[in-house]
Design an enzyme around this catalytic site. Structure first.
Site, mmCIF file in Angstrom:
data_model
loop_
_atom_site.group_PDB
_atom_site.id
_atom_site.type_symbol
_atom_site.label_atom_id
_atom_site.label_comp_id
_atom_site.label_asym_id
_atom_site.label_seq_id
_atom_site.Cartn_x
_atom_site.Cartn_y
_atom_site.Cartn_z
ATOM 1 N N GLY A 54 -44.125 45.219 -27.106
ATOM 2 C CA GLY A 54 -45.070 44.432 -26.317
ATOM 3 C C GLY A 54 -45.439 45.132 -25.028
ATOM 4 N N GLY B 69 -41.331 38.729 -22.891
ATOM 5 C CA GLY B 69 -41.525 40.170 -23.005
ATOM 6 C C GLY B 69 -40.972 40.848 -21.762
ATOM 7 N N GLY B 70 -40.906 42.187 -21.796
ATOM 8 C CA GLY B 70 -40.528 42.940 -20.602
ATOM 9 C C GLY B 70 -39.048 42.929 -20.254
ATOM 10 N N ASP C 177 -45.972 35.948 -31.325
ATOM 11 C CA ASP C 177 -44.721 35.254 -31.007
ATOM 12 C C ASP C 177 -44.997 33.784 -30.736
ATOM 13 O OD1 ASP C 177 -43.999 38.221 -29.291
ATOM 14 O OD2 ASP C 177 -42.906 37.507 -31.053
ATOM 15 N N SER D 77 -46.865 43.498 -30.118
ATOM 16 C CA SER D 77 -46.628 42.083 -29.858
ATOM 17 C C SER D 77 -47.596 41.631 -28.777
ATOM 18 C CB SER D 77 -45.194 41.872 -29.376
ATOM 19 O OG SER D 77 -45.104 40.651 -28.658
ATOM 20 N N ASP E 90 -36.968 44.168 -32.477
ATOM 21 C CA ASP E 90 -37.891 43.480 -31.577
ATOM 22 C C ASP E 90 -37.264 43.246 -30.210
ATOM 23 O OD1 ASP E 90 -39.398 40.126 -31.602
ATOM 24 O OD2 ASP E 90 -39.944 41.955 -30.523
HETATM 25 C C1 DX5 Z 1 -39.557 38.191 -27.314
HETATM 26 C C2 DX5 Z 1 -40.527 38.557 -28.393
HETATM 27 C C3 DX5 Z 1 -40.886 40.017 -28.402
HETATM 28 C C4 DX5 Z 1 -41.491 40.503 -27.126
HETATM 29 C C5 DX5 Z 1 -41.392 41.987 -27.082
HETATM 30 O O1 DX5 Z 1 -38.983 36.973 -27.582
HETATM 31 O O2 DX5 Z 1 -40.028 38.197 -29.640
HETATM 32 O O3 DX5 Z 1 -41.771 40.305 -29.464
HETATM 33 O O4 DX5 Z 1 -42.801 40.121 -27.047
HETATM 34 O O5 DX5 Z 1 -41.818 42.424 -25.840
HETATM 35 P P1 DX5 Z 1 -41.199 43.708 -25.161
HETATM 36 O O6 DX5 Z 1 -41.541 44.855 -26.079
HETATM 37 O O7 DX5 Z 1 -41.892 43.767 -23.862
HETATM 38 O O8 DX5 Z 1 -39.734 43.492 -25.054
#
Ligand code: DX5
Length: 219
Positions: free
Chosen positions: A196, A143-144, A34, A7, A174
């Site tokens: 991500g 993310g995160g 995203d 992502s 996800d």
């Molecule tokens: C959040 C997004 C995810 C996010 C994942 O709304 O849909 O795709 O980027 O990021 P991580 O892996 O850091 O949770």
């Protein structure tokens, strides 16, 4: 085979194409973009232009995750921008059956996504128009975030529902996917992992992060 997608929400926005290519060279099976509108989720991110630019940079699956209200209004543009797959949120669609059919009519794979608080029952009448189901394991928007463990049981029940109905629809997961949560998600039934911040971070280079993720789910 477990598919891993990067992502690019956690990538360096000043080097987005390069970062997508890095992940692809490291062996990911696809790139997820995203798309957020500041209404369905509080964040605002990418549009069709970024999808078109990334289409020119990568060869694998280009997956567009629409976190926007009224996604039906811009399916055509994202399909024409080069998306191989478009996810819409069930919570954002008044007519999800029609929206998923429209995505397919553009020759693109149709995916439905549900938030952590959304029950599986909303999916029951959509299996015949869905190519893939994405279970959010974080609240959409950033993310995160930490992985929401309760969604593991939800994935197990979804897998059972699909098997009982004779549907071979892959489950994508996800949010909060890393070397600890990835194997849990796979054992709960996920075969597509979206990651991500576990791929794009300053702890290690992209290729090492992808290799560690891949290793964590190798049986
Ligand atoms: C959040 C997004 C995810 C996010 C994942 O709304 O849909 O795709 O980027 O990021 P991580 O892996 O850091 O949770």
């Amino acid at each position: 085979m477990i598919a891993i997608e990067a992502s690019v929400l956690s990538a360096d926005f000043l080097r987005l194409g390069e970062q997508a290519r890095e992940a692809e060279a490291a062996g990911v099976d696809g790139i997820q973009v995203d798309v957020m509108d500041g209404r369905f989720v509080p964040n605002i991110t990418f549009g069709q232009g970024i999808v078109r630019a990334l289409r020119g940079a990568v060869h694998g699956v280009l997956d567009v995750h629409l976190m926007i209200v009224e996604p039906e209004l811009c399916l055509k543009e994202f399909a024409e921008a080069g998306a191989d797959r478009i996810f819409v949120h069930q919570e954002a669609c008044k007519h999800p059956h029609r929206v998923l059919q429209s995505i397919r009519e553009f020759g693109v794979e149709a995916g439905i996504t549900i938030n952590p608080g959304t029950p599986l029952s909303v999916l029951e009448e959509l299996f015949d128009v869905t190519d893939i189901i994405q279970v959010m394991t974080v609240k959409p928007g950033y993310g995160g975030q930490a992985f929401i463990q309760s969604q593991l049981d939800k994935m197990r029940r979804l897998k059972e529902m699909l098997e009982q109905g004779g549907f071979e629809i892959p489950i994508a997961v996800d949010g909060g996917i890393d070397t600890n949560t990835a194997p849990l998600a796979v054992s709960a039934g996920a075969t597509v992992l979206i990651a991500g911040s576990s791929i794009y971070n300053d702890r290690a280079p992209v290729d090492q992060n992808v290799a560690a993720l891949r290793e964590s789910v190798e049986i």
